[in-house]
Design a protein around this motif. Structure first.
Motif, PDB file in Angstrom:
ATOM      1  N   ARG A   1       0.844  -0.824  -0.145  1.00 42.18           N
ATOM      2  CA  ARG A   1      -0.170  -0.062  -0.051  1.00 42.18           C
ATOM      3  C   ARG A   1       0.991   1.361  -0.656  1.00 42.18           C
ATOM      4  O   ARG A   1       1.636   1.059   0.657  1.00 42.18           O
ATOM      5  CB  ARG A   1      -1.232  -0.079   1.545  1.00 42.18           C
ATOM      6  CG  ARG A   1      -1.937   1.038   0.983  1.00 42.18           C
ATOM      7  CD  ARG A   1      -2.937   0.817   2.350  1.00 42.18           C
ATOM      8  NE  ARG A   1      -4.315   1.391   1.635  1.00 42.18           N
ATOM      9  CZ  ARG A   1      -5.191   1.990   2.805  1.00 42.18           C
ATOM     10  NH1 ARG A   1      -5.552   1.058   3.739  1.00 42.18           N
ATOM     11  NH2 ARG A   1      -6.349   2.700   2.276  1.00 42.18           N
ATOM     12  N   TRP A   2       0.871   2.063  -0.595  1.00 43.92           N
ATOM     13  CA  TRP A   2       1.562   3.047  -1.677  1.00 43.92           C
ATOM     14  C   TRP A   2       0.854   4.664  -1.209  1.00 43.92           C
ATOM     15  O   TRP A   2       0.192   4.711  -1.475  1.00 43.92           O
ATOM     16  CB  TRP A   2       2.532   2.755  -2.082  1.00 43.92           C
ATOM     17  CG  TRP A   2       1.533   2.682  -3.520  1.00 43.92           C
ATOM     18  CD1 TRP A   2       0.931   1.556  -4.479  1.00 43.92           C
ATOM     19  CD2 TRP A   2       0.921   3.580  -4.441  1.00 43.92           C
ATOM     20  NE1 TRP A   2       0.174   1.497  -5.219  1.00 43.92           N
ATOM     21  CE2 TRP A   2       0.200   2.875  -5.770  1.00 43.92           C
ATOM     22  CE3 TRP A   2       1.815   4.677  -4.656  1.00 43.92           C
ATOM     23  CZ2 TRP A   2      -0.699   3.113  -6.197  1.00 43.92           C
ATOM     24  CZ3 TRP A   2       0.708   5.684  -5.688  1.00 43.92           C
ATOM     25  CH2 TRP A   2      -0.216   4.734  -6.254  1.00 43.92           C
ATOM     26  N   THR A   3       1.632   5.378  -1.483  1.00 48.47           N
ATOM     27  CA  THR A   3       1.753   7.097  -1.569  1.00 48.47           C
ATOM     28  C   THR A   3       2.853   7.480  -2.615  1.00 48.47           C
ATOM     29  O   THR A   3       4.250   6.664  -2.625  1.00 48.47           O
ATOM     30  CB  THR A   3       1.646   8.113  -0.512  1.00 48.47           C
ATOM     31  OG1 THR A   3       2.660   7.991   0.214  1.00 48.47           O
ATOM     32  CG2 THR A   3       0.304   7.670   0.702  1.00 48.47           C
TER      33      THR A   3
ATOM     34  N   ARG B   1      -1.746   9.931  -3.037  1.00 51.59           N
ATOM     35  CA  ARG B   1      -2.529   9.438  -1.079  1.00 51.59           C
ATOM     36  C   ARG B   1      -2.872   8.181  -1.202  1.00 51.59           C
ATOM     37  O   ARG B   1      -1.867   7.953  -0.010  1.00 51.59           O
ATOM     38  CB  ARG B   1      -3.094  10.289  -0.261  1.00 51.59           C
ATOM     39  CG  ARG B   1      -3.673  10.533   0.886  1.00 51.59           C
ATOM     40  CD  ARG B   1      -4.464  11.063   1.855  1.00 51.59           C
ATOM     41  NE  ARG B   1      -3.978  12.902   1.702  1.00 51.59           N
ATOM     42  CZ  ARG B   1      -4.159  13.503   1.741  1.00 51.59           C
ATOM     43  NH1 ARG B   1      -2.621  13.157   2.143  1.00 51.59           N
ATOM     44  NH2 ARG B   1      -4.109  14.742   1.211  1.00 51.59           N
ATOM     45  N   ASP B   2      -2.794   7.534  -1.991  1.00 55.74           N
ATOM     46  CA  ASP B   2      -3.742   6.177  -1.190  1.00 55.74           C
ATOM     47  C   ASP B   2      -3.700   4.997  -2.682  1.00 55.74           C
ATOM     48  O   ASP B   2      -4.344   5.273  -3.679  1.00 55.74           O
ATOM     49  CB  ASP B   2      -4.516   6.007  -0.947  1.00 55.74           C
ATOM     50  CG  ASP B   2      -4.478   4.749   0.204  1.00 55.74           C
ATOM     51  OD1 ASP B   2      -3.769   3.999   0.328  1.00 55.74           O
ATOM     52  OD2 ASP B   2      -6.178   4.924   1.083  1.00 55.74           O
TER      53      ASP B   2
ATOM     54  N   VAL C   1      10.620 -10.704  -4.037  1.00 59.30           N
ATOM     55  CA  VAL C   1       9.898  -9.330  -5.632  1.00 59.30           C
ATOM     56  C   VAL C   1      10.583  -7.910  -4.463  1.00 59.30           C
ATOM     57  O   VAL C   1       9.103  -8.022  -3.810  1.00 59.30           O
ATOM     58  CB  VAL C   1       8.243  -9.218  -5.683  1.00 59.30           C
ATOM     59  CG1 VAL C   1       7.418  -8.256  -6.874  1.00 59.30           C
ATOM     60  CG2 VAL C   1       8.319 -10.656  -6.527  1.00 59.30           C
ATOM     61  N   PHE C   2      11.533  -7.234  -5.141  1.00 56.61           N
ATOM     62  CA  PHE C   2      11.605  -6.114  -4.149  1.00 56.61           C
ATOM     63  C   PHE C   2      11.381  -4.707  -5.510  1.00 56.61           C
ATOM     64  O   PHE C   2      11.547  -4.747  -6.770  1.00 56.61           O
ATOM     65  CB  PHE C   2      13.534  -5.886  -4.685  1.00 56.61           C
ATOM     66  CG  PHE C   2      13.644  -6.957  -3.777  1.00 56.61           C
ATOM     67  CD1 PHE C   2      13.820  -6.573  -2.446  1.00 56.61           C
ATOM     68  CD2 PHE C   2      14.319  -8.405  -4.097  1.00 56.61           C
ATOM     69  CE1 PHE C   2      14.845  -7.490  -1.191  1.00 56.61           C
ATOM     70  CE2 PHE C   2      14.499  -8.728  -3.217  1.00 56.61           C
ATOM     71  CZ  PHE C   2      15.158  -8.910  -2.038  1.00 56.61           C
ATOM     72  N   PRO C   3      10.440  -3.911  -3.982  1.00 53.58           N
ATOM     73  CA  PRO C   3      10.442  -3.094  -5.428  1.00 53.58           C
ATOM     74  C   PRO C   3      11.098  -1.358  -4.844  1.00 53.58           C
ATOM     75  O   PRO C   3      12.236  -1.640  -4.389  1.00 53.58           O
ATOM     76  CB  PRO C   3       8.947  -2.029  -4.584  1.00 53.58           C
ATOM     77  CG  PRO C   3       9.042  -2.867  -3.249  1.00 53.58           C
ATOM     78  CD  PRO C   3       9.468  -4.282  -3.884  1.00 53.58           C
ATOM     79  N   PHE C   4      11.193  -0.831  -6.546  1.00 55.83           N
ATOM     80  CA  PHE C   4      12.022   0.575  -6.466  1.00 55.83           C
ATOM     81  C   PHE C   4      10.525   1.576  -6.282  1.00 55.83           C
ATOM     82  O   PHE C   4      10.173   1.750  -7.456  1.00 55.83           O
ATOM     83  CB  PHE C   4      13.088   0.280  -7.183  1.00 55.83           C
ATOM     84  CG  PHE C   4      13.891  -0.346  -7.508  1.00 55.83           C
ATOM     85  CD1 PHE C   4      15.553   0.537  -7.194  1.00 55.83           C
ATOM     86  CD2 PHE C   4      14.296  -1.206  -8.188  1.00 55.83           C
ATOM     87  CE1 PHE C   4      17.000  -0.300  -6.986  1.00 55.83           C
ATOM     88  CE2 PHE C   4      15.681  -1.879  -7.939  1.00 55.83           C
ATOM     89  CZ  PHE C   4      16.711  -1.727  -8.080  1.00 55.83           C
ATOM     90  N   VAL C   5      11.066   2.085  -5.677  1.00 51.48           N
ATOM     91  CA  VAL C   5       9.893   3.184  -5.599  1.00 51.48           C
ATOM     92  C   VAL C   5      10.149   4.606  -5.893  1.00 51.48           C
ATOM     93  O   VAL C   5      11.404   5.290  -5.484  1.00 51.48           O
ATOM     94  CB  VAL C   5       9.219   2.990  -3.687  1.00 51.48           C
ATOM     95  CG1 VAL C   5       8.547   1.812  -3.168  1.00 51.48           C
ATOM     96  CG2 VAL C   5      10.398   3.300  -2.592  1.00 51.48           C
ATOM     97  N   LEU C   6       8.944   5.413  -6.097  1.00 49.24           N
ATOM     98  CA  LEU C   6       9.095   7.082  -5.615  1.00 49.24           C
ATOM     99  C   LEU C   6       7.699   7.422  -4.854  1.00 49.24           C
ATOM    100  O   LEU C   6       6.105   7.002  -4.808  1.00 49.24           O
ATOM    101  CB  LEU C   6       8.821   7.361  -7.073  1.00 49.24           C
ATOM    102  CG  LEU C   6       8.565   9.367  -7.472  1.00 49.24           C
ATOM    103  CD1 LEU C   6      10.083   9.802  -7.238  1.00 49.24           C
ATOM    104  CD2 LEU C   6       7.856   9.561  -8.513  1.00 49.24           C
ATOM    105  N   GLY C   7       8.797   7.969  -3.186  1.00 48.83           N
ATOM    106  CA  GLY C   7       7.933   8.098  -2.652  1.00 48.83           C
ATOM    107  C   GLY C   7       7.715   6.468  -1.945  1.00 48.83           C
ATOM    108  O   GLY C   7       8.973   6.152  -1.571  1.00 48.83           O
ATOM    109  N   THR C   8       6.859   6.027  -2.019  1.00 52.83           N
ATOM    110  CA  THR C   8       6.362   4.433  -1.746  1.00 52.83           C
ATOM    111  C   THR C   8       5.402   3.837  -3.042  1.00 52.83           C
ATOM    112  O   THR C   8       5.381   2.259  -2.760  1.00 52.83           O
ATOM    113  CB  THR C   8       5.875   4.223  -0.312  1.00 52.83           C
ATOM    114  OG1 THR C   8       4.930   5.042  -0.161  1.00 52.83           O
ATOM    115  CG2 THR C   8       6.790   4.531   0.859  1.00 52.83           C
TER     116      THR C   8
END
Length: 287
Positions: free
Chosen positions: A76-78, A85-86, A212-219
Motif C-alpha cells: 500500500r503506497w503513496t 495519497r493512497d 519481489v523488490f520494489p523501486f519506489v517514488l515516495g512509496t
C-alpha cells in the motif's frame, strides 16, 4: 462508494484513458493537507480490493485453471510527487510465482485506474464475467542470469541476506512527467525497498527461492525487481532476475553502474494486446 461508469462499465482503450488523465488537470499537484481518518482509509482499502476480486484470469493453454488473486495487497503506497495519497499493488499468481502485478489508484481528480503489468511467460486472458478486459500477446519479460553472483545459499535465511545484497547492486531511474503537457521529463533516482514485499518458492519446478523488490517514488513502485534462485536438471544453481515496470513513464535500470534494461515512455501507447495495460474499474470511491 458509488458507481461512476455503470455496473458493467465500458471497455476503455489507452487513448480514452489518456484523455481522462489529461482532463483531470494538474493531477501531479500536491494533495490537500487533510489526512483521511482510519475509517475512511479502511473503507478505501476495501473498495480497492473489491474492484479486482471479481476479475478472472486464466492462461490460454489451460483456461479452466484460473490464476488466484493473492489475498492481500503486497504493498500500500503513496506518491507525493504525483499527488496520489493512497494506492495498492495486487497480484495474481501462477502456482506461487507472480504472474500479474496491478496497481489500483486514483488520479488527483478521483479517476480510478487499474494499471496492469504481465510477468507471465505465456498468454492469458483477464475477464469481468464474460467481458474480455485484457489479452496480452507478448511476454511480460524474460529472466536473465545474474552474472557474477555467488551460488544460492543452503538456507532460506541466508538466501534472504543474499537477495537483499544482490538487489542493492541495482539502481533504477524514472523519467517522470508531473503534468502530461510537460515537454521534458524529470529524472528521479528510485529508492529500493530493503526487504521483498513477496517471497515464494516452487521446488518442484527447480525454483528454490524468489523475492519481489520494489523501486519506489515516495512509496509508489515504479519498477519491480524479481530475484530467483534456480536449480536446473543437472543440479547447477544460479540467481536470475526479471524487471517488471509499473509505470507509463520511461525507465532505466543499472546493475553495478552498467545499464542492463530500459523501458521507453508508454503514455497512451498501449492496448489490450500489450503486456502493460491501463483500465478503468466500474466503480468509484468518493472519499
Amino acid at each position: 462508494m458509488r458507481t461512476r461508469f455503470g455496473h458493467k462499465g465500458p471497455r476503455f482503450g489507452a487513448a480514452a484513458v489518456a484523455i481522462l488523465w489529461l482532463l483531470s488537470g494538474a493531477w501531479g499537484d500536491e494533495p490537500d493537507d487533510k489526512e483521511p481518518d482510519d475509517k475512511v482509509s479502511a473503507e478505501r482499502l476495501e473498495f480497492m480490493l473489491d474492484t479486482v476480486r471479481d476479475l478472472q484470469v486464466a492462461p490460454n493453454e489451460h483456461p479452466m485453471d484460473r490464476w488466484p488473486l493473492f489475498a492481500q495487497p503486497i504493498l500500500r503506497w503513496t506518491n507525493p510527487v504525483a499527488g496520489i495519497r493512497d494506492g495498492i499493488v495486487v497480484m495474481w499468481t501462477d502456482g506461487r510465482r507472480p504472474a500479474i502485478l496491478a496497481q489500483v489508484l486514483p488520479t488527483k481528480d478521483n479517476f480510478w485506474i487499474h494499471e496492469c503489468q504481465a510477468l507471465a511467460s505465456g498468454q492469458f486472458v483477464m475477464r469481468d464475467g464474460q467481458r474480455v478486459l485484457w489479452e496480452p500477446r507478448e511476454k511480460g519479460g524474460e529472466f536473465r542470469v545474474l552474472e557474477g553472483a555467488a551460488a544460492p545459499a543452503a538456507t532460506a535465511a541466508k538466501r534472504l541476506i543474499q537477495m537483499r545484497s544482490l538487489a542493492r547492486e541495482f539502481t533504477a531511474f524514472d523519467d517522470f512527467r508531473i503534468h502530461h503537457a510537460d515537454k521534458e521529463a524529470t529524472r528521479h533516482e528510485l529508492r529500493l525497498m530493503a526487504n521483498p514485499v513477496y517471497r515464494y518458492e516452487m521446488p518442484e519446478q527447480g525454483l528454490m527461492d524468489g523475492g519481489v523488490f520494489p523501486f519506489v517514488l515516495g512509496t509508489d513502485p515504479e519498477v519491480f525487481l524479481l530475484l530467483e534462485a534456480r536449480r536446473d536438471s543437472a543440479g547447477e544453481q544460479s540467481w536470475e532476475y526479471l524487471l517488471a515496470p509499473m509505470t507509463c513513464w520511461g525507465l532505466e535500470v543499472k546493475h553495478r553502474d552498467k545499464t542492463v534494461w530500459t523501458m521507453p515512455e508508454r503514455f497512451g501507447k498501449h492496448s489490450t494486446r500489450d503486456a502493460y495495460h491501463i483500465m478503468l474499474p466500474s466503480k468509484s470511491f468518493d472519499r
